[in-house]
Design a protein around this motif. Structure first.
Motif, mmCIF file in Angstrom:
data_model
loop_
_atom_site.group_PDB
_atom_site.id
_atom_site.type_symbol
_atom_site.label_atom_id
_atom_site.label_comp_id
_atom_site.label_asym_id
_atom_site.label_seq_id
_atom_site.Cartn_x
_atom_site.Cartn_y
_atom_site.Cartn_z
ATOM 1 N N ILE A 18 23.318 3.812 133.690
ATOM 2 C CA ILE A 18 22.624 2.804 134.483
ATOM 3 C C ILE A 18 23.559 1.685 134.949
ATOM 4 C CG2 ILE A 18 21.824 1.220 132.665
ATOM 5 C CD1 ILE A 18 19.628 2.754 135.388
ATOM 6 N N LEU A 28 15.917 5.425 132.926
ATOM 7 C CA LEU A 28 17.365 5.250 133.006
ATOM 8 C C LEU A 28 18.054 6.535 133.446
ATOM 9 C CD1 LEU A 28 18.077 3.164 129.782
ATOM 10 C CD2 LEU A 28 17.557 2.388 132.081
ATOM 11 N N PRO A 49 19.277 6.931 138.312
ATOM 12 C CA PRO A 49 20.518 7.466 138.902
ATOM 13 C C PRO A 49 20.260 8.745 139.691
ATOM 14 C CG PRO A 49 20.861 6.960 136.591
ATOM 15 C CD PRO A 49 19.407 6.777 136.850
#
Lengths: 303, 421
Positions: free
Chosen positions: A30, B240, B244
């Motif tokens: 992240i 998380l 992405p």
């Protein structure tokens, strides 16, 4: 998976180091995405944190790179703000131009991919489908074949049809690339689909069309929308085909970022990247809501 | 029902007098047609917009008619040349006629480029001869051409000429595995400095394997944690992984450039901590390290998601059973848990491997020289050197590799079981 009361010291150490390691991996996932957000407000033209930024000095932060998105390419960027300024920015700013292109191309190719993909998924889920596996492999192939090969092949093909450097060409390419995602998500929705509902509908006198629109559609809509979102983001992110197929007029955001990263590197790219991250957060939220709705509709209780 | 018994559907009839069996067969056929009809639009779209273009491009790896078409008069005569010494006057006359026309059509440059690919350093022979071709008004053309450029008197040049006018060729494949056709039409290795493709293929495979390895190493524990945590925590942590996954490839590559470059964030941190002096900032970008780090980050979600979905289905009671029978934590994990997760590991690994051997954008931006992969050289030949035949041959080899892995994936996982999120 909490630590049991009887755990020995070895197990304790193992347990905590395992958690620590996982924490590091999550950070690795992240942090790179988070780190560009403050950097995009940098007052200096650098890609790193200035001392002022670390001291949280308000002067070290600015919106200049966001303003640059609006002004870069304008015929007169110092003109007083007003309707003329807005019109100039809308028509001439390069980033706005590529944003418009990105949305337009993604929108049209998503519609194509969703319509074709949903129909095909409906066909594939019929129990009588012949050569099911073979056809499925073909439909998924655009996702597997390396992008560079697809892009090069489409470049030759579309040039022969004089469709390279046109919106049509890019839309065809992006629809091809988006199709697998729609097929996969809609097929996954149909796996859990209770066919007796269709028979029940027919039993009560509905014709096939009514059954489709009143029973099938509402149930597969969440799958269809998430497939469409996947197709949208695929087109929105795609750059290899655009590099091969787009002229200056058709450049999209990723294409503009690509040349920005290779030629004149400026923090404006970070500002654009931040906007794109925001967009993906929105998409992710929509998807999650859809997933919950679909579970609720199909009577799956959240565990 | 056994085979010997009479099927009720043979005897029963529907109310319009047709046997039930025939009626059922007809209904099945109609269903099949309907299913095919639903798939047909997409099938046709993909055949026209995907399969056909790819097939046509792959054909370029063996089919290069350009040169022969431009030099068509010479090409017709060339077939009968015995390959000894240099050809006779008739062929030279044809060359002059072809080049004169090519000059008018402005195709000399193309012919020169094609020739140069298979016989480097000969580009100027054609362009220079083309410029002076109008001075050759009468024969003998043999002497005339040799006078303009002595390559025309070179035996090897002519052998190459003879090979090049043929529309079908294997030379692109030879080149893409670092071989070429030698002086006497035998197959020889490329000179040392031009042997780049095999090395590049090997590097691509090794780097993909390393990236896949790292993804397993980082992805396995995380998936295990996600699969065993209570849902309210794991849902949060899943964000998380998914964020992405949903973020643009270019955005993530940009982030890694920001982090890894010499004046970037990571270097600032290590210098700030005093680990490295300001002059010796670490070179983490424009090499294989940068490519590996960025690609592991980009592909990690493709490992975690399939692993997670497999681990989610493993009942925790198996591990407890193993422990109650005396296995310690480690043995239980190794002998009971890991074997059950292997399908997920296989699915994730093949997916990551397939995606990484075809990667283009990230290596191009953070790879520098040593981080380039095979896709980058294909793009180079497509866009810069314009050696499309070689690009197609390299692409075909890459594609065959990927298709093999895809087939393997299909065997292990089945395309139907592919899911996202």
């Amino acid at each position: 998976m909490s630590l049991p009361a009887y755990a020995g010291p070895g197990e304790r150490i193992w347990y905590y180091s395992f958690r620590f390691f996982c924490g590091l991996v999550f950070l690795f996932l992240i942090l790179p995405i988070i780190v560009i957000i403050p950097l995009s407000f940098n007052a200096e033209p650098y890609f790193s944190f200035s001392e002022g930024m670390l001291r949280l000095d308000p002067d070290a932060y600015s919106l200049r790179w966001y303003l640059d998105i609006l002004t870069n390419g304008m015929s007169d960027r110092n003109a007083p703000f007003g309707w003329a300024w807005i019109a100039d920015s809308w028509n001439n700013a390069q980033w706005l131009h590529s944003m418009r292109n990105s949305f337009f191309i993604a929108f049209v190719s998503t519609i194509l991919a969703t319509v074709f993909g949903t129909l095909a998924a409906l066909g594939l889920s019929q129990s009588d489908m012949p050569y099911r596996n073979l056809i499925m492999s073909l439909l998924i192939a655009p996702m597997i074949v390396p992008l560079i090969i697809t892009a090069a092949a489409l470049f030759f093909f579309l040039s022969d049809l004089s469709l390279s450097q046109t919106y049509t060409g890019i839309i065809i390419a992006h629809a091809v690339l988006g199709v697998p995602f729609v097929v996969i998500t809609v097929t996954a929705t149909l796996v859990g689909f209770d066919r007796s509902l269709m028979r029940a509908g027919a039993n009560m006198g509905a014709n096939p069309r009514t059954v489709f629109f009143k029973i099938v559609m509402p149930l597969i809509t969440p799958g269809m929308i998430s497939g469409a979102l996947f197709a949208f983001i695929t087109s929105f992110d795609e750059v290899v085909a655009v590099i091969f197929l787009a002229g200056f007029e058709q450049r999209t955001i990723p294409r503009q970022m690509w040349s920005g990263l290779r030629e004149q590197i400026s923090p404006t790219i970070l500002a654009v990247a931040t906007i794109m991250v925001t967009l993906s957060i929105i998409l992710l939220t929509v998807l999650e809501l859809l997933r919950r709705r679909s579970e609720r509709l199909r009577g799956i209780k959240p565990q | 029902m056994t085979d010997t018994s009479i099927q009720p559907s043979d005897l029963l009839e529907t109310d319009d007098g047709v046997s039930l069996k025939a009626k059922l067969a007809r209904a099945t056929r109609r269903n099949k047609l309907r299913a095919l009809g639903l798939v047909a639009p997409l099938g046709i779209f993909l055949i026209i917009g995907f399969l056909w273009p790819i097939g046509a491009m792959l054909l370029r790896s063996v089919h290069a008619p350009d040169f022969g078409e431009i030099m068509y008069r010479t090409a017709a005569l060339m077939e009968d040349w015995d390959g000894e010494g240099i050809p006779d006057e008739a062929i030279f006359t044809a060359v002059v006629a072809d080049l004169t026309q090519a000059k008018e059509d402005k195709t000399i440059g193309r012919a020169a480029t094609r020739f140069n690919f298979s016989f480097p350093g000969t580009r100027s022979v054609f362009t220079r001869t083309g410029r002076k071709i109008n001075t050759l008004t009468e024969g003998p053309y043999t002497e005339g051409l040799i006078e303009i450029n002595d390559a025309w008197g070179n035996h090897e040049f002519w052998l190459n000429f003879q090979r090049l006018v043929k529309p079908f060729t294997t030379r692109f494949y030879l080149n893409s595995v670092d071989y070429q056709v030698g002086e006497n039409n035998e197959i020889v290795r490329q000179p040392e400095e031009r042997q780049i493709y095999v090395r590049l293929f090997i590097r691509t495979l090794i780097m993909s394997a390393i990236i896949t390895g790292f993804c397993i190493l980082l992805g396995y524990p995380v998936s295990y944690l996600l699969a065993t945590l209570p849902l309210r925590y794991s849902n949060l942590l899943m964000i998380l992984v998914l964020l992405p996954f949903w973020t643009s490839l270019l955005v993530r590559t940009t982030s890694w450039i920001t982090l890894l470059q010499k004046e970037g964030v990571l270097n600032d941190i290590v210098v700030g901590l005093g680990l490295v002096s300001d002059e010796n900032r670490l070179q983490m970008m424009f090499n294989a390290t940068g490519t590996t780090i960025a690609m592991v980050h980009i592909l990690l979600p493709f490992m975690i998601l399939p692993l997670f979905s497999v681990m989610k289905t493993i009942p925790p009671s198996y591990m407890r059973a193993a422990r109650s029978m005396g296995a310690n934590q480690f043995t239980a994990f190794r002998r009971v848990y890991i074997p059950q997760t292997l399908p997920g590991v296989g699915a994730g690994s093949i997916l990551v491997f397939i995606l990484s051997i075809g990667f283009y954008i990230t290596p191009a931006l953070v790879g520098g020289q040593s981080g380039q992969l095979i896709s980058n050289i294909i793009a180079y030949h497509m866009q810069r050197s314009l050696n499309w035949g070689l690009a197609a041959a390299l692409a075909t080899i890459l594609l065959l590799g990927v298709l093999f892995l895809y087939w393997l994936y299909n065997k292990i996982v089945g395309v139907d079981n592919m899911k996202f999120g």
